[in-house]
Design a protein around this motif. Structure first.
Motif, PDB file in Angstrom:
ATOM      1  N   TRP A 239      -9.395  11.988   2.547  1.00  0.00           N
ATOM      2  CA  TRP A 239      -8.403  10.704   2.493  1.00  0.00           C
ATOM      3  C   TRP A 239      -8.985   9.677   3.603  1.00  0.00           C
ATOM      4  O   TRP A 239      -8.845   8.532   3.336  1.00  0.00           O
TER       5      TRP A 239
ATOM      6  N   LEU B 267       3.798   4.833  -2.362  1.00  0.00           N
ATOM      7  CA  LEU B 267       2.791   4.441  -1.630  1.00  0.00           C
ATOM      8  C   LEU B 267       1.375   4.954  -2.600  1.00  0.00           C
ATOM      9  O   LEU B 267       1.267   6.014  -2.940  1.00  0.00           O
TER      10      LEU B 267
ATOM     11  N   ARG C 179      -2.361   5.697  -2.993  1.00  0.00           N
ATOM     12  CA  ARG C 179      -3.578   6.177  -2.371  1.00  0.00           C
ATOM     13  C   ARG C 179      -4.751   5.916  -3.192  1.00  0.00           C
ATOM     14  O   ARG C 179      -4.789   6.348  -4.240  1.00  0.00           O
TER      15      ARG C 179
ATOM     16  N   ASN D 139     -10.107   5.901   2.341  1.00  0.00           N
ATOM     17  CA  ASN D 139      -9.011   5.360   1.311  1.00  0.00           C
ATOM     18  C   ASN D 139      -8.095   4.251   1.751  1.00  0.00           C
ATOM     19  O   ASN D 139      -7.954   3.948   2.860  1.00  0.00           O
TER      20      ASN D 139
ATOM     21  N   PHE E   7      -4.716   2.121   1.048  1.00  0.00           N
ATOM     22  CA  PHE E   7      -3.302   2.619   0.893  1.00  0.00           C
ATOM     23  C   PHE E   7      -2.438   1.418   0.738  1.00  0.00           C
ATOM     24  O   PHE E   7      -2.659   0.450   1.476  1.00  0.00           O
TER      25      PHE E   7
END
Length: 372
Positions: free
Chosen positions: A307, A321, A323, A310, A312
């Motif tokens: 993550w 949300l 990602r 990333n 968002f």
């Protein structure tokens, strides 16, 4: 007596390891409500010692401490609350611990209240955290118009200490986004004292307002710095065509000449084209629109290596949300997280490295996302 565990073939162990990595990459974070009872919250900023500063669109700013929502701060200027207008973004100065300065933007009513525009202000949070002091209007969008829509209003402090502010086209003035004698449909860049940086792209150009950084935008309600210090933004398309852009100095991002959306109810906008020489293409776009809102890059490793890095982005329309995985500057995958049960207005990374989300509802919540 239990049998001893038998050694596993190497390929079985590798498969198990890959499966655990894949689960970690796609696991959903666990939402934890930090505070509730907020009325149409729009933005959250982080204060020392784990406290939060939150704006409510009707015109209130509050400190949240330990889950307790404080009384509205005194000293907030009058706002043109209604429609999409009101008290909108807020950020703490990078040196807040020393100067207690915050920056916030809002829909500023003209004298008499018939017209309005987006304004950016600075103030100091009092030591007892009950009021704003030394209020100063740093920037006021020109011209003011009679509109309740498309205020833009995301603030980003750049690494050089200047401030970026996104500005909507005010809906009824979309053609203004293509001309430089107004602030509609623009990103502007100013100093923390309201001054115009000498290296802004249109400084000294006849007929152009010197605060302008980029133009041809519709209505940006999300902006953030990438890990390399470059400004990124989301902006609302009409019916379809929400965009991610990387606004660069002096560039034209096309609205309303080019768009991947269409008029509400159907029908082309302008010539109905999606590309034109001299106008920038979005990095990414959504059809149908998700009503893209706040955005942030995750720079911590609190959710695992998959993550980190990333992007968002909140969705007002669908209440999730997003990602977003990036590779070589392009979107390669999207993952829907957090069924928030309401409009996701803002997302920020806190000092603890965790993600925080605001829901834009009459009983809005501040939510912390915990790793699985």
């Amino acid at each position: 007596m239990k049998d001893k565990l038998k050694p596993q073939p190497w390929h079985v162990l590798v498969a198990c390891l890959l499966a655990s990595v894949a689960f970690a990459a796609n696991a959903a974070p666990l939402p934890e409500v930090v505070a509730s009872g907020l009325e149409r919250p729009w933005a959250v900023a982080f204060l020392p010692d784990g406290r939060f500063l939150v704006t409510e669109r009707p015109g209130r700013m509050r400190v949240i401490d330990g889950g307790k929502v404080g009384a509205p701060l005194a000293g907030v200027p009058a706002v043109a609350a209604g429609g999409q207008g009101g008290l909108l973004d807020v950020v703490a100065d990078s040196a807040f611990a020393r100067n207690r300065t915050v920056y916030f933007c809002f829909s500023e009513p003209a004298t008499g209240g018939l017209t309005n525009s987006t304004a950016l202000a600075s103030a100091q949070l009092s030591e007892d955290e009950s009021r704003l002091e030394n209020l100063k209007i740093l920037f006021s969008q020109k011209p003011k118009v009679a509109s309740r829509s498309h205020f833009g209003c995301r603030i980003v402090e750049a690494r050089d200490g200047t401030l970026f502010l996104t500005l909507g086209d005010r809906f009824s003035r979309k053609e203004d986004a293509q001309t430089l004698d107004n602030h509609h449909g623009k990103v502007v860049r100013i100093g923390k004292d309201g001054s115009v940086p000498k290296d802004n792209p249109f400084v000294g150009k006849p007929g152009a307002l010197p605060e302008i950084w980029s133009y041809g935008h519709r209505n940006s309600q999300g902006a953030t710095l990438a890990p390399d210090g470059v400004l990124w933004m989301t902006e609302h398309g009409p019916q379809g065509g929400d965009e991610i852009n990387i606004p660069q100095a002096g560039r034209n991002y096309g609205w309303p000449v080019i768009t991947y959306g269409e008029n509400y109810g159907g029908g082309k906008i302008g010539d109905g084209i999606t590309a034109k020489e001299g106008m920038e293409q979005p990095l990414h776009y959504w059809v149908p629109s998700i009503a893209a809102s706040g955005m942030v890059f995750l720079t911590s490793d609190r959710y695992g290596a998959a993550w980190k890095g990333n992007l968002f982005v909140g969705s007002l329309k669908f209440g999730y949300l997003d990602r977003i995985e990036l590779k070589d500057g392009k979107v390669v995958a999207e993952h829907k997280l957090l069924d928030a049960g309401g409009r996701v207005r803002d997302v920020r990374q806190g000092p603890d490295g965790l993600l925080y989300v605001l829901t834009d509802e009459s009983n809005g919540q501040l939510i912390r996302l915990l790793p699985e």
